[in-house]
Design an enzyme around this catalytic site. Structure first.
Site, PDB file in Angstrom:
ATOM      1  N   ASP A  56       0.840  -1.205   0.000  1.00  0.00           N
ATOM      2  CA  ASP A  56       0.000   0.000   0.000  1.00  0.00           C
ATOM      3  C   ASP A  56       0.875   1.256   0.000  1.00  0.00           C
ATOM      4  O   ASP A  56       2.093   1.179   0.201  1.00  0.00           O
ATOM      5  CB  ASP A  56      -0.978  -0.005   1.188  1.00  0.00           C
ATOM      6  CG  ASP A  56      -0.288  -0.177   2.538  1.00  0.00           C
ATOM      7  OD1 ASP A  56       0.962  -0.190   2.579  1.00  0.00           O
ATOM      8  OD2 ASP A  56      -0.982  -0.299   3.556  1.00  0.00           O
ATOM      9  N   ASN A 125      -6.806  -0.315  13.959  1.00  0.00           N
ATOM     10  CA  ASN A 125      -8.260  -0.415  13.757  1.00  0.00           C
ATOM     11  C   ASN A 125      -8.638  -1.727  13.063  1.00  0.00           C
ATOM     12  O   ASN A 125      -9.756  -1.872  12.583  1.00  0.00           O
ATOM     13  CB  ASN A 125      -8.764   0.780  12.941  1.00  0.00           C
ATOM     14  CG  ASN A 125      -8.131   0.848  11.555  1.00  0.00           C
ATOM     15  OD1 ASN A 125      -7.352  -0.032  11.194  1.00  0.00           O
ATOM     16  ND2 ASN A 125      -8.455   1.871  10.800  1.00  0.00           N
ATOM     17  N   HIS A 127      -7.218  -2.899  10.311  1.00  0.00           N
ATOM     18  CA  HIS A 127      -7.064  -2.889   8.855  1.00  0.00           C
ATOM     19  C   HIS A 127      -5.925  -3.795   8.387  1.00  0.00           C
ATOM     20  O   HIS A 127      -5.029  -4.146   9.146  1.00  0.00           O
ATOM     21  CB  HIS A 127      -6.916  -1.454   8.305  1.00  0.00           C
ATOM     22  CG  HIS A 127      -5.604  -0.781   8.557  1.00  0.00           C
ATOM     23  ND1 HIS A 127      -5.442   0.572   8.416  1.00  0.00           N
ATOM     24  CD2 HIS A 127      -4.374  -1.250   8.941  1.00  0.00           C
ATOM     25  CE1 HIS A 127      -4.190   0.882   8.672  1.00  0.00           C
ATOM     26  NE2 HIS A 127      -3.526  -0.188   8.998  1.00  0.00           N
ATOM     27  N   GLU A 132      -9.765  -0.613   5.010  1.00  0.00           N
ATOM     28  CA  GLU A 132     -10.217  -0.022   6.260  1.00  0.00           C
ATOM     29  C   GLU A 132     -11.544  -0.625   6.726  1.00  0.00           C
ATOM     30  O   GLU A 132     -12.347  -1.079   5.895  1.00  0.00           O
ATOM     31  CB  GLU A 132     -10.409   1.491   6.055  1.00  0.00           C
ATOM     32  CG  GLU A 132      -9.127   2.229   5.674  1.00  0.00           C
ATOM     33  CD  GLU A 132      -8.209   2.481   6.870  1.00  0.00           C
ATOM     34  OE1 GLU A 132      -7.999   1.559   7.688  1.00  0.00           O
ATOM     35  OE2 GLU A 132      -7.685   3.601   6.976  1.00  0.00           O
TER      36      GLU A 132
HETATM   37  C1  GLP Z   1      -0.047   1.200   8.003  1.00  0.00           C
HETATM   38  C2  GLP Z   1       0.622   0.579   6.798  1.00  0.00           C
HETATM   39  C3  GLP Z   1       0.298  -0.894   6.736  1.00  0.00           C
HETATM   40  C4  GLP Z   1       0.696  -1.518   8.053  1.00  0.00           C
HETATM   41  C5  GLP Z   1      -0.182  -0.989   9.189  1.00  0.00           C
HETATM   42  C6  GLP Z   1       0.235  -1.432  10.582  1.00  0.00           C
HETATM   43  O1  GLP Z   1      -1.304   1.634   7.680  1.00  0.00           O
HETATM   44  N1  GLP Z   1       0.246   1.246   5.588  1.00  0.00           N
HETATM   45  O2  GLP Z   1       1.012  -1.479   5.637  1.00  0.00           O
HETATM   46  O3  GLP Z   1       0.611  -2.915   7.986  1.00  0.00           O
HETATM   47  O4  GLP Z   1      -0.221   0.397   9.167  1.00  0.00           O
HETATM   48  O5  GLP Z   1       1.306  -0.626  11.041  1.00  0.00           O
HETATM   49  P1  GLP Z   1       2.170  -0.900  12.350  1.00  0.00           P
HETATM   50  O6  GLP Z   1       2.872  -2.163  12.114  1.00  0.00           O
HETATM   51  O7  GLP Z   1       3.113   0.273  12.427  1.00  0.00           O
HETATM   52  O8  GLP Z   1       1.227  -0.960  13.490  1.00  0.00           O
END
Ligand code: GLP
Length: 222
Positions: A56, A125, A127, A132
């Site tokens: 992403d 959240n 996702h 989302e």
């Molecule tokens: C972001 C990134 C995702 C990632 C997620 C979790 O939105 N775009 O690719 O997997 O958050 O992030 P973290 O591992 O920092 O909690």
């Protein structure tokens, strides 16, 4: 968690050197990528056929912005593992036509896929990528309207640009991966963890769709 994740990637690479690895950003997979980097330093060539697909990208941050997924992946995966440009499939952060960019990446997945190994992080959240929570999920690559939680993610919270949209693989793209690793770490994830581990599948917790896949390793810290 990270060491285990690293060893899974290495094992998969052993059976398929030109593995198509879909890579998330954020803090969760950082240790796994560091593990791969250490191995790359020790035994050159191990990753010479590995292909990487970006999961992403934020919309509105330039390529070189520190918070961009592009910057992150180049620094933590592409450069240390010496992935050549022809082995890197990416959403271009500088693209102007975002729907078109999503169609382009979709075509690339169709042409080069399926994803062999998809490395994911669990969002606060619930996702996956920028799929989302909401009343529906989208199957394919799409432009996503980011929830307030995602807009506050550590990658962008201190930057001047405040992204409200992102480009992401869809839930079907993710579920078509042959194997998936989801890394669960970080603060403020209790609720997302509860929803995920309840075993119920709901669009309010996109990660719960992983219960539909038969080859997922869920690695949890804390
Ligand atoms: C972001 C990134 C995702 C990632 C997620 C979790 O939105 N775009 O690719 O997997 O958050 O992030 P973290 O591992 O920092 O909690």
């Amino acid at each position: 968690m990270s060491d285990h994740g690293t060893s899974i990637v290495i094992e998969e690479l052993r059976t398929k050197p030109n593995l198509l690895l879909c890579a998330a950003t954020g803090s969760s997979p950082l240790g796994l990528y560091e593990g791969l980097t250490r191995l790359a330093k020790m035994g050159k060539g191990r990753f010479k056929d590995l292909r990487v697909l970006k999961l992403d990208e934020w919309i509105g941050l330039g390529k070189s912005a520190e918070g961009s997924c592009e910057h992150y992946l180049r620094a933590n995966v592409i450069e240390p593992l010496e992935i050549s440009e022809d082995r890197y499939l990416t959403f271009d952060p500088d693209a102007h036509e975002h729907d078109e960019e999503c169609k382009r990446v979709q075509y690339q997945i169709q042409k080069n896929g399926p994803i062999d190994l998809c490395v994911l992080g669990l969002g606060k959240n619930g996702h996956l990528g920028f799929n989302e929570p909401g009343s529906f999920l989208q199957p394919n690559c799409h432009v996503a309207h980011l929830t307030p939680e995602s807009q506050q993610h550590d990658m962008v919270v201190d930057g001047t640009a405040k992204p409200k949209y992102g480009m992401t693989l869809g839930i079907r793209d993710i579920l078509l991966s042959k194997k998936i690793i989801i890394l669960v770490s970080g603060e403020e994830k209790d609720e997302a963890k509860r929803s995920l581990f309840s075993g119920q599948i709901s669009t309010t917790c996109p990660a719960s769709f992983l219960w539909l896949h038969n080859n997922v390793d869920c690695l949890v810290v804390g």
